[in-house]
Design an enzyme around this catalytic site. Sequence first.
Site, PDB file in Angstrom:
ATOM      1  N   CYS A   1      -9.668  38.995 -25.240  1.00  0.00           N
ATOM      2  CA  CYS A   1      -9.972  37.858 -24.373  1.00  0.00           C
ATOM      3  C   CYS A   1     -11.421  37.563 -24.065  1.00  0.00           C
ATOM      4  O   CYS A   1     -12.080  38.372 -23.439  1.00  0.00           O
ATOM      5  CB  CYS A   1      -9.329  38.084 -23.020  1.00  0.00           C
TER       6      CYS A   1
ATOM      7  N   GLU B   1     -10.844  30.114 -26.987  1.00  0.00           N
ATOM      8  CA  GLU B   1     -10.431  30.954 -28.107  1.00  0.00           C
ATOM      9  C   GLU B   1      -8.928  30.965 -28.301  1.00  0.00           C
ATOM     10  O   GLU B   1      -8.165  30.901 -27.345  1.00  0.00           O
ATOM     11  CB  GLU B   1     -10.841  32.409 -27.819  1.00  0.00           C
TER      12      GLU B   1
HETATM   13  N1  SAH Z   1      -4.875  35.950 -16.692  1.00  0.00           N
HETATM   14  C1  SAH Z   1      -3.708  36.424 -17.382  1.00  0.00           C
HETATM   15  C2  SAH Z   1      -3.797  36.146 -18.845  1.00  0.00           C
HETATM   16  C3  SAH Z   1      -4.831  36.955 -19.574  1.00  0.00           C
HETATM   17  S1  SAH Z   1      -3.936  37.953 -20.610  1.00  0.00           S
HETATM   18  C4  SAH Z   1      -3.483  37.886 -17.070  1.00  0.00           C
HETATM   19  O1  SAH Z   1      -4.290  38.458 -16.361  1.00  0.00           O
HETATM   20  O2  SAH Z   1      -2.464  38.421 -17.471  1.00  0.00           O
HETATM   21  C5  SAH Z   1      -5.021  39.076 -21.204  1.00  0.00           C
HETATM   22  C6  SAH Z   1      -4.551  40.492 -21.011  1.00  0.00           C
HETATM   23  O3  SAH Z   1      -5.619  41.333 -21.491  1.00  0.00           O
HETATM   24  C7  SAH Z   1      -4.392  40.831 -19.558  1.00  0.00           C
HETATM   25  O4  SAH Z   1      -3.403  41.805 -19.404  1.00  0.00           O
HETATM   26  C8  SAH Z   1      -5.737  41.404 -19.223  1.00  0.00           C
HETATM   27  O5  SAH Z   1      -5.702  42.159 -18.057  1.00  0.00           O
HETATM   28  C9  SAH Z   1      -6.046  42.190 -20.471  1.00  0.00           C
HETATM   29  N2  SAH Z   1      -7.454  42.500 -20.670  1.00  0.00           N
HETATM   30  C10 SAH Z   1      -8.535  41.838 -20.258  1.00  0.00           C
HETATM   31  N3  SAH Z   1      -9.661  42.465 -20.630  1.00  0.00           N
HETATM   32  C11 SAH Z   1      -9.280  43.553 -21.306  1.00  0.00           C
HETATM   33  C12 SAH Z   1      -9.983  44.625 -21.939  1.00  0.00           C
HETATM   34  N4  SAH Z   1     -11.314  44.679 -21.933  1.00  0.00           N
HETATM   35  N5  SAH Z   1      -9.259  45.579 -22.552  1.00  0.00           N
HETATM   36  C13 SAH Z   1      -7.908  45.532 -22.554  1.00  0.00           C
HETATM   37  N6  SAH Z   1      -7.190  44.561 -21.973  1.00  0.00           N
HETATM   38  C14 SAH Z   1      -7.864  43.588 -21.351  1.00  0.00           C
END
Ligand code: SAH
Length: 349
Positions: free
Chosen positions: A337, A96
């Site tokens: 994501c 995506e």
């Molecule tokens: N792996 C990296 C890149 C992903 S970034 C990381 O962990 O930073 C995506 C961001 O969205 C990250 O901060 C992740 O923790 C957050 N995220 C994932 N699922 C989410 C959700 N259901 N609600 C809000 N934020 C979320």
Amino acid sequence: MAELTEKIDIKSMLPEELAEYLRSLGQPAYRAKQLFRWFSAGCGSWDEMTNLPRALRQELSERCTLSAPRVLKKQQSAEDGTIKFLWELHDGNAVETVVMRYHYGNTVCISSQVGCRQGCAFCASTIGGLVRNLTPSEMLDEVLFSEKESGLPVSHIVLMGIGEPLDNFDTVMRFLELINHPEGRNISMRHISLSTCGLTERFDDLAERDLQITLSVSLHAPDDETRSRIMPANRGRGVDELFRKCKAYYDKTGRRISFEYAMIDGVNDSPEQAELLARRVKPLAAHVNLIPLNRVDERSFEPSKPENLKRFVNILTKNGVNTTIRRRLGSDVDASCGQLRRKMTREAK
Ligand code: SAH
């Protein structure tokens, strides 16, 4: 098939490697510049490269792949114009990309892996585990083909899509060089953010490169008990170690770190956690970005109640922490994501 897999991923080459490769084919150096320009413009077909001799195009098409992802699904938010793409890659996998419209410019949020192996308990991207790493050219395509398919020129990039960028370190570093190259798409490093769940063993390598990017750390909890529960990447590393590495990164690069914090009801939104968070980020002069949790079908977490979010923000602000609450863009197009990829995979079953 054997023949296909032996082909060269020419779009992942840096200009100097491209020049070297073309020299090996008996071509002058300026051909490399021409090719790099075509690649950086998102050209998906050898036939379109009309300033190259036909014989060379023929030879390259036999020796090299020219990636071009296919749009599996394109959704546009009626609320804010956010566009979400689900791309099919050459091997049938899907990733995506999201294009968001901010006042300072269009921002593309790209994936770095097919799936993810970090296992965060609230995240949709990690549910099926890691399938494979993306290649530099596939990451480049996310930007270039999003621009092409949306008609929106992109000025900012966030590596906040599916996958953990530091788990695909060399590819991500190469992608940054490609997209930032003055002879290519030339997107400023200052307009690029890299988000990580905190793979601290790579922080020094990243600092070494002294890039002008913004490092974003997905913190989500300031204490080990909570963080290890919702983010397995914290186990064996720990919050103290994370902040030590963040400090070293800040000292080495002079670049302020931004902390992402998804507000989850009853998990990480207590006043004590706000106080601890403030104590931890203060020495880094860091910025805290609070994200209202997006509900994910397979997960049982709920977003924090508005009054608890407010209380949390007040404590941070009272302590002098620079805090923002992220605007929710594209919530009507599953723009968080992994949700779209997840949905398509479920529907296909
Ligand atoms: N792996 C990296 C890149 C992903 S970034 C990381 O962990 O930073 C995506 C961001 O969205 C990250 O901060 C992740 O923790 C957050 N995220 C994932 N699922 C989410 C959700 N259901 N609600 C809000 N934020 C979320």
